[in-house]
Scaffold this active site. Structure first.
Site, short mmCIF file in Angstrom:
data_model
loop_
_atom_site.label_atom_id
_atom_site.label_comp_id
_atom_site.label_asym_id
_atom_site.label_seq_id
_atom_site.Cartn_x
_atom_site.Cartn_y
_atom_site.Cartn_z
N HIS A 7 -9.51 18.89 -28.76
CA HIS A 7 -8.56 19.57 -29.65
C HIS A 7 -7.71 20.55 -28.86
O HIS A 7 -8.03 20.92 -27.73
CB HIS A 7 -9.25 20.29 -30.81
CG HIS A 7 -10.23 21.36 -30.41
ND1 HIS A 7 -11.58 21.11 -30.23
CD2 HIS A 7 -10.07 22.68 -30.17
CE1 HIS A 7 -12.19 22.23 -29.90
NE2 HIS A 7 -11.30 23.21 -29.84
N HIS A 79 -6.18 27.72 -26.69
CA HIS A 79 -6.94 26.97 -25.68
C HIS A 79 -6.84 25.47 -25.92
O HIS A 79 -6.40 25.03 -26.97
CB HIS A 79 -8.41 27.42 -25.65
CG HIS A 79 -9.22 27.12 -26.88
ND1 HIS A 79 -9.40 28.03 -27.90
CD2 HIS A 79 -9.90 26.01 -27.27
CE1 HIS A 79 -10.16 27.50 -28.84
NE2 HIS A 79 -10.48 26.27 -28.49
N GLU A 130 -11.78 25.09 -23.00
CA GLU A 130 -13.09 24.95 -23.62
C GLU A 130 -13.64 23.58 -23.23
O GLU A 130 -12.90 22.58 -23.23
CB GLU A 130 -12.94 25.03 -25.15
CG GLU A 130 -14.24 24.86 -25.92
CD GLU A 130 -14.05 24.93 -27.44
OE1 GLU A 130 -12.92 24.76 -27.91
OE2 GLU A 130 -15.05 25.17 -28.14
CO CO Z 1 -11.91 25.18 -29.67
#
Ligand code: CO
Length: 142
Positions: A7, A79, A130
């Protein structure tokens, strides 16, 4: 080492308004909000055919998103999340390569209940990364 883009996360000042924009203007499928107290965020996921957008809103006074929004009042890219098959192996590889893991370096359950780590933006061209561990089955759908 890294696999699919899981994502892209966008910090938003008004979660309801941002979710409505994605749902009503962009015509995307949008989840209900979910609180993640351990990460200090409330999230809404926007489902796209090839990835997801994570809308992030601060939860609690100590939320890292609160500080981000103070610097970026209109919101902004926060992020990107890449999938890895083995997060502990990925962590050892990154540390050996001199990359810094944010916090105590212990994977914590992320927005999907799977272990996640965050890498220092200064090591990756200013972008917060991440890593999320994903099972083999979810990494390679038939
Ligand atoms: Co995230």
């Amino acid at each position: 080492m890294i696999g699919r883009l899981n994502h892209v996360a966008i910090a938003v000042a008004d979660l309801e308004a941002a979710a409505a924009q994605y749902r009503d203007v962009l015509g995307a499928k949008v989840s209900d909000p979910a609180d993640l107290p351990e990460h200090g965020v409330t999230t809404v996921f926007v489902e796209l055919p090839n990835t997801k957008i994570e809308l992030l809103h601060p939860l609690g006074e100590e939320s890292p998103i609160r500080r981000f929004l103070e610097r970026n009042p209109a919101g902004g890219l926060h992020h990107v999340c890449f999938e890895v098959s083995d997060i502990l192996a990925a962590r050892e590889h990154l540390i050996a390569k001199g990359a810094r893991i944010i916090g105590d370096g212990q994977p914590r359950p992320g927005a999907h209940g799977k272990p996640v780590l965050f890498l220092h933006p200064k090591d990756f061209a200013g972008a917060l990364i991440e890593l999320e561990q994903t099972s083999e089955l979810e990494q390679a759908p038939p």
